[in-house]
Design a protein around this motif. Structure first.
Motif, short mmCIF file in Angstrom:
data_model
loop_
_atom_site.label_atom_id
_atom_site.label_comp_id
_atom_site.label_asym_id
_atom_site.label_seq_id
_atom_site.Cartn_x
_atom_site.Cartn_y
_atom_site.Cartn_z
N SER A 64 0.83 -1.21 0.00
CA SER A 64 0.00 0.00 0.00
C SER A 64 0.86 1.26 0.00
O SER A 64 1.95 1.28 0.57
CB SER A 64 -0.92 0.01 1.22
OG SER A 64 -1.92 -0.98 1.10
N SER B 145 -0.55 4.62 0.94
CA SER B 145 -1.82 5.21 1.36
C SER B 145 -1.70 6.69 1.68
O SER B 145 -0.78 7.10 2.38
CB SER B 145 -2.37 4.46 2.57
OG SER B 145 -2.43 3.07 2.32
N ASN C 26 -5.11 4.78 -2.20
CA ASN C 26 -3.70 4.49 -2.47
C ASN C 26 -3.22 5.23 -3.71
O ASN C 26 -3.95 5.37 -4.69
CB ASN C 26 -3.49 3.00 -2.65
CG ASN C 26 -3.36 2.27 -1.33
OD1 ASN C 26 -2.81 2.79 -0.37
ND2 ASN C 26 -3.89 1.05 -1.26
#
Length: 549
Positions: A237, A239, A259
């Motif tokens: 990820s 994010s 993301n």
């Protein structure tokens, strides 16, 4: 629900006056003098262009919204000292800087913040994300805070961005989710270029991802890192945004994670302390053509009164916004490519993004704070600007939106390099005002003038058996114009947080029936309430009118 003919007439009538709403820049006259320091020193280091956020919250417990502006700092030792700014609301349209001695006057390369009452003492606490160790500040009252990060057992040393509080296990205590971006450090900085000759900011594809963090509130001032145990640890990820929603409406809060160049995540709450990742199956991981976009800010709300929460996601330039409609069967459909929302947002780069009802007509509109990361972007993409005006999409009902940015006045439509954004009724006149931060530039307070020509109702909830901030509570309102609902939530937008109180636009309706579904399971019927009130509702008790002067 109103009939189709009634809806059309209502929308026509509202259209006649909606053009009278304006947002006026009152930053200077309000006494806000803040400038974000991105720490730029010509090295084009990635964190420089990503910050920073802002918060509307009640820092001193007087019932009025104060302002917190997050700051970064110089990279080089001995550079200028940069602090966040805490402004106390003077209740007369002005603010006083009370940063010094507040306990929040801590230097760091700040990114964002999230607010909730984690210890259930009636005061809103602050979590600030940094490029480096994050910090948790306990609210001591009177605008004073204490850093309790170490004693709370929180240790997030990643490049963090947005954060959100939620009671994911419904035990009456606010837990914490933190979105972490990429694995970057000055030593690992890479050389990237737009033109092949000069250094530019690298895109996140150049760096490894980082897992988010989930901290469970143990109730004794301490937290437990349950990231692995809960099933939300994903090192791929990257994010930037986080939204709390109950997309399957089972009463347990789920988590959507925006993301950047990796698939978005949708963590379904299993109700047993764990989550299942459903992003791909639900249709929110990618764009309509299967591309993982550069997602920054995001929000969730029921914009079409279908009874289900939908998603709006801010993406990179040349990618348009995502407007994911919840079909109610576990699937979402991106409506943006076939709507004004998609067409008008194609060339802008969106950061702060949320739903709010700016004209109080009962239909949730969309605000987007835009700004590119590269000053020289026009050299390679002539149609894309560095400074960009925001978007304001007015909800016409029936899933239709129209852009009204230019109608909101020159103050509103001014191009800027925007990042964080939040909404809140700081002057307590009923309509929702805007707070926007710019990267390496000033913050802007935009006062809503004219939105309160329509009726409204604002409720500030305080849990008793539920968590004190009432996170996850659902408020349902029924009036002659139809039915609406909101969930109390932290987070959303980008690195920012809006007011926790929920505001309903009622159009021309002078009263509404109100029901609250508390996270504890209690259902509280407040009966028919008159419009144009700020109300404090403690769980299980009759509402109290809050003064507006």
């Amino acid at each position: 629900m109103v009939g189709r003919a009634g809806l059309v007439l209502g929308l026509f009538g509202l259209t006649l006056w909606a053009g009278g709403v304006r947002f006026r820049d009152v930053t200077r006259e309000a006494g806000i003098h803040f400038r974000h320091n991105a720490g730029k020193a010509g090295k084009k280091w990635l964190p420089e262009t990503m910050g920073a956020g802002c918060v509307f919250f009640d820092a001193d417990g007087d019932g009025w919204l104060d302002i917190l502006l997050i700051n970064s700092k110089d990279w080089r030792p001995g550079g200028r000292r940069s602090l966040p700014a805490l402004y106390r609301n003077n209740r007369d349209g002005t603010f006083t800087d009370i940063t010094k001695g507040s306990g929040l006057d801590v230097e760091g390369f700040g990114m964002g913040a999230a607010v909730a009452d984690f210890d259930n003492d009636g005061r809103e606490d602050v979590y600030i994300t940094y490029m480096g160790p994050d910090r948790l500040f306990r609210n001591l009252g009177g605008g004073k805070f204490r850093d309790v990060t170490r004693e709370a057992g929180i240790d997030n040393r990643a490049f963090s961005a947005s954060a959100a509080w939620l009671d994911y296990d419904r035990d009456g205590r606010a837990d914490l989710f933190v979105a972490n971006y990429v694995q970057w450090s000055p030593e690992k900085d890479l050389w990237c270029s737009l033109d092949g000759a000069t250094k530019s900011y690298c895109t996140p594809e150049s760096y490894p991802g980082a897992a988010a963090k989930l901290y469970r509130n143990l109730g004794n001032g301490r937290f437990e890192d349950v990231t692995e145990k809960a099933g939300v640890a994903d090192e791929t990820s990257k994010s930037l945004g986080v939204v709390i929603l109950d997309y399957d409406q089972d009463g347990w809060p789920d988590i959507f994670v925006a993301n950047d160049t990796e698939p978005n995540k949708l963590y379904r709450n299993n109700g047993d302390g764990t989550f299942s990742e459903e992003g791909v199956g639900a249709g929110v991981a990618y764009s309509e053509d299967g591309i993982a976009r550069g997602a920054m800010g995001a929000d969730a709300a029921d914009y079409d009164r279908s009874g289900r929460p939908h998603l709006v996601v801010g993406n990179f330039s040349n990618q348009m916004l995502g407007l994911y409609h919840n079909e109610g069967n576990g699937l979402f459909v991106d409506e943006a490519p076939r709507s004004t929302v998609g067409k008008q947002s194609l060339l802008t780069l969106a950061f702060g993004t949320f739903f709010f009802d700016y004209d109080l007509d009962g239909w949730l509109d969309i605000f987007v704070a835009n700004g590119h990361i590269e000053e020289e972007i026009r050299n390679v993409q002539p149609k894309v600007a560095f400074e960009q005006p925001p978007h304001l999409f007015r909800n016409l009902g029936g899933g239709k939106f129209v852009e009204v940015t230019e109608q909101m006045g020159d103050d509103f439509a001014r191009p800027m390099v925007a990042r964080g954004a939040a909404y809140g009724d700081y002057d307590r006149d009923g309509d929702l005002d805007l707070l926007v931060t710019t990267n390496n530039g000033p913050a802007r307070l935009l006062r809503n003038d004219g939105g309160n020509r329509n009726h409204w109702l604002t409720l500030k909830l305080r849990g008793v058996e539920s968590n004190a901030s009432a996170l996850g509570a659902v408020v349902r309102v029924a009036s002659a114009g139809g039915k609406q609902w909101r969930m109390v939530k932290s987070g959303s937008s980008y690195c920012s947080q809006s007011q926790l109180a929920v505001t309903f636009g009622l159009g021309q309706d002078a009263e509404a029936e109100v029901v609250i579904e508390w996270p504890s399971g209690k259902v509280q019927k407040l009966g028919r309430l008159a419009a144009n009130q700020w109300l404090l509702v403690r769980e299980g008790e009759a509402p109290e009118k809050m003064p507006t002067d």
